[in-house]
Design an enzyme around this catalytic site. Structure first.
Site, short mmCIF file in Angstrom:
data_model
loop_
_atom_site.label_atom_id
_atom_site.label_comp_id
_atom_site.label_asym_id
_atom_site.label_seq_id
_atom_site.Cartn_x
_atom_site.Cartn_y
_atom_site.Cartn_z
N HIS A 140 91.68 73.33 32.36
CA HIS A 140 91.35 73.13 31.54
C HIS A 140 90.04 73.89 31.16
CE1 HIS A 140 95.46 71.27 29.07
NE2 HIS A 140 94.43 70.65 29.76
N ASP A 149 101.79 71.16 34.66
CA ASP A 149 101.11 70.13 33.98
C ASP A 149 101.82 70.30 32.88
OD1 ASP A 149 98.34 68.36 33.84
OD2 ASP A 149 98.81 69.12 32.13
N HIS A 183 100.28 69.70 30.18
CA HIS A 183 99.31 70.68 28.72
C HIS A 183 99.22 72.60 29.55
CE1 HIS A 183 97.86 66.96 28.32
NE2 HIS A 183 98.30 66.98 27.35
N ASP A 205 102.56 63.88 33.46
CA ASP A 205 102.56 64.03 32.49
C ASP A 205 103.68 65.06 31.85
OD1 ASP A 205 101.35 66.61 32.33
OD2 ASP A 205 99.45 65.73 31.65
N TYR A 228 99.77 60.42 33.13
CA TYR A 228 99.07 59.31 33.17
C TYR A 228 99.42 58.31 32.44
CZ TYR A 228 95.78 63.34 31.79
OH TYR A 228 95.41 64.25 32.10
#
Ligand code: Q9C
Ligand code: ZN
Length: 351
Positions: A165, A201, A203, A290, A329
């Site tokens: 990010h 990932d 995201h 995740d 997570y």
């Protein structure tokens, strides 16, 4: 498989992040990396420490002033006497419209202003050990990249904090420095080849996309929760395909809630084939877990066995693979899922 890991990540630890204006227990915790480390050791992988690479490779990707900010933020914050707060979190950020028709923004003098100038969300706190951990994570990624440059078919960088990010000149999403982008750029220069960067990932890797959006040396493909419902909200749409020299070198596959193993593997095959068409060198993988069905902050439905299959399919590309740890997570499954993914990749590269 060679696994690069640094204990310096442990000093990057904070109790809370602020989500939707409310302090909640932190998700991005040191135990994440420890669970993965332990599972990989048990699975027989070979652990090694990082080699320091200095600021050069970071400044080739990130704004120097942002790096300087990360280096000095904690000292400045404590010197200003705001130390009763246990972490630095912004409350005021300069959206583009703030300066519409004017020039700016410029970096403020005050510590509270500076954090809002560089950090784009409230979920990425800075504490005393953050800078050291972020620098160590970059060295972990670059050390694994060095293994690939010297002929290793696959290497895994157990980075924490994660990186995808973090954009050239702003950070957020639990990320400070973009480990994968820094390593990919370094490897592209070193090998003189066009790289693929596969971001799996959950995201969208807004930072990685931004860094390479106008560059041809790294083609970026991401599979992620649709930004119409999920963080980071402002990027990751299928219409984002690159610009300038990078035109056509960006592939986003936004996915529905509940995406299962089958739908995921179909998207993965498409990403791999697309990357193989647009690169001739190593593939860097931004690897997050995740996507797992039980992840507490995401909404895909992947199961543990599919991670082995993902590792197999990516390794079957035949390209050297630089694996960079990103998110994930659900602590109880993290180690197993990582060991499955690496095991699948190792099955294929050992042949
Ligand atoms: N309520 C990585 O996986 N929090 N970063 C979103 C919104 C930020 C994830 C929760 C998620 C960042 C590397
Ligand atoms: Zn993630």
């Amino acid at each position: 498989m060679k696994v690069v890991f640094s204990e310096r990540h442990r000093a990057h630890a904070y109790a809370h992040e602020v989500a939707a204006g409310v302090p909640i227990p932190a998700w991005e915790v040191p135990e994440r990396a420890e669970h993965i480390r332990n599972a990989l050791l048990s699975a027989g992988h070979e652990l090694m420490g990082p080699v320091e690479h200095g600021r050069g490779p970071i400044e080739a990707v990130h704004d120097r002033d942002m790096l300087r900010y990360l280096e000095t933020a904690w000292k400045e914050w404590t010197r200003a006497g705001i130390a009763e707060r246990d972490a630095i979190i912004p409350d005021t950020m300069p959206l583009p419209a703030y300066h519409e028709g004017m020039s700016g923004p410029t970096e403020p003098q005050s510590p509270c202003g500076r954090i809002g100038y560089w950090c784009f969300d409230t979920m990425t706190p800075i504490v005393e050990g953050t800078y050291g951990a972020a620098r160590a994570a970059v060295d972990v990624a670059l050390t694994a990249a060095g293994l690939i440059a010297s002929g290793e078919p696959v290497a895994y960088a157990l980075c924490r904090p994660p990186g995808h990010h973090a954009a050239r000149a702003t950070f957020g999403g639990y990320c400070y420095l973009n480990n994968a982008a820094i390593a990919a750029h370094w490897l592209a220069v070193r090998t003189g080849s066009r790289l693929g960067l596969l971001d799996i990932d959950y995201h969208h890797g807004n930072g990685t996309q931004q860094i390479f959006y106008r560059r041809a040396e790294v083609a970026y493909a991401s599979i992620h929760g649709d930004p119409r419902r999920m963080y980071p909200y402002f990027s990751g749409h299928a219409a984002e395909t690159g610009a300038g020299d990078g035109t056509g070198a960006n592939l986003n596959q936004p996915m529905a809630a509940g995406t299962d193993d089958r739908a995921y593997l179909a998207a993965l095959d498409r990403s791999i084939n697309w990357l193989l068409d647009r690169s001739d060198g190593p593939v860097v993988v931004s690897l997050g877990f995740d996507t797992f069905g039980e992840d507490p902050i995401c909404d895909f439905a992947l199961t543990t066995p599919v991670y082995r299959e993902c590792g197999r399919r990516v390794a079957a590309s035949g390209r050297p693979l630089l694996l960079i740890q990103e998110g994930g997570y659900h602590l109880p499954s993290l180690g197993t899922n990582a060991a499955e993914w690496l095991g699948g990749a190792a099955d294929v590269t050992a042949r």
